[in-house]
Design a protein around this motif. Structure first.
Motif, PDB file in Angstrom:
ATOM      1  N   GLU A  39       0.825  -1.284   0.105  1.00 23.48           N
ATOM      2  CA  GLU A  39       0.151   0.021   0.045  1.00 23.48           C
ATOM      3  C   GLU A  39       0.862   1.321   0.106  1.00 23.48           C
ATOM      4  O   GLU A  39       1.921   1.071   0.712  1.00 23.48           O
ATOM      5  N   GLN A  58      -1.389   1.157  -4.887  1.00 23.40           N
ATOM      6  CA  GLN A  58      -0.992  -0.169  -4.590  1.00 23.40           C
ATOM      7  C   GLN A  58       0.089  -0.469  -5.636  1.00 23.40           C
ATOM      8  O   GLN A  58       0.062  -0.306  -6.847  1.00 23.40           O
ATOM      9  N   ARG A  73      -0.795   1.122  -9.370  1.00 28.22           N
ATOM     10  CA  ARG A  73      -2.112   1.463  -9.612  1.00 28.22           C
ATOM     11  C   ARG A  73      -2.851   2.340  -8.483  1.00 28.22           C
ATOM     12  O   ARG A  73      -2.622   2.138  -7.232  1.00 28.22           O
ATOM     13  N   LEU A  75      -5.312   3.882  -6.106  1.00 24.39           N
ATOM     14  CA  LEU A  75      -6.709   3.530  -5.780  1.00 24.39           C
ATOM     15  C   LEU A  75      -7.611   4.534  -5.723  1.00 24.39           C
ATOM     16  O   LEU A  75      -8.872   4.634  -5.704  1.00 24.39           O
TER      17      LEU A  75
END
Length: 171
Positions: A39, A58, A73, A75
């Motif tokens: 994360e 992420q 990516r 989020l």
């Protein structure tokens, strides 16, 4: 639990980022027993339209890391020329080191095993500071960004969309 080679390499990178973080980022494991999924918290870089924003992302690492790149990516919904609608980031160093004459990228700009998480994070900050409008993932955002930049900020449509995001308050 015995770690494979890629897991050991990733563990050392994760540990290094905990000891010496990259400014503007915070990384954590999604699950303590899963080194392949991280994360990422991103604080909008100063002196950019994203300043003051807090964005979540992420990173997912393949089992042949560092020979293949991870994916990155967002989020958080992002309005940016180099971010696809699904949040995937389009950045040269995350592209596999294959020869692709259609991409317009030199092989030296693509992923190679000397890259690491730190270079990826710095590239993402660079992308937020200066989008690549020559190879856009979001054509509409790219056109608006170019119009905004060429008007010296007088055409505020791009800035308005970025700033109206609900993610411009720190957690």
């Amino acid at each position: 639990m015995a770690m494979s080679g890629w897991q050991k390499a990733l563990w050392l990178e994760w540990k290094g980022l905990q000891e010496e973080p990259v400014e503007g980022f915070r990384v954590a494991l999604l699950n303590e027993s899963d080194l392949a999924n991280w994360e990422v918290a991103i604080f909008g870089p100063p002196e950019t339209l994203y300043q003051g924003g807090y964005f979540k992302a992420q990173m997912t690492f393949p089992q042949d890391y560092p020979y293949s790149p991870p994916s990155f990516r967002f989020l958080t919904k992002m309005w940016h020329p180099n971010v696809y609608e699904n949040g995937d980031v389009c950045i040269s160093i995350l592209h596999p080191p294959t020869d692709d004459p259609q991409s317009g990228e030199l092989p030296s700009e693509r992923w190679n095993p000397t890259q690491n998480v730190r270079t990826i994070l710095l590239s993402v900050i660079s992308l937020l500071s200066e989008p690549n409008t020559f190879s856009p993932a979001n054509v509409d955002a790219s056109v608006m960004y170019r119009r905004w930049r060429e008007s010296d900020g007088r055409d505020s449509e791009y800035e308005t969309i970025v700033r109206d995001s609900p993610f411009f308050s720190l957690p």
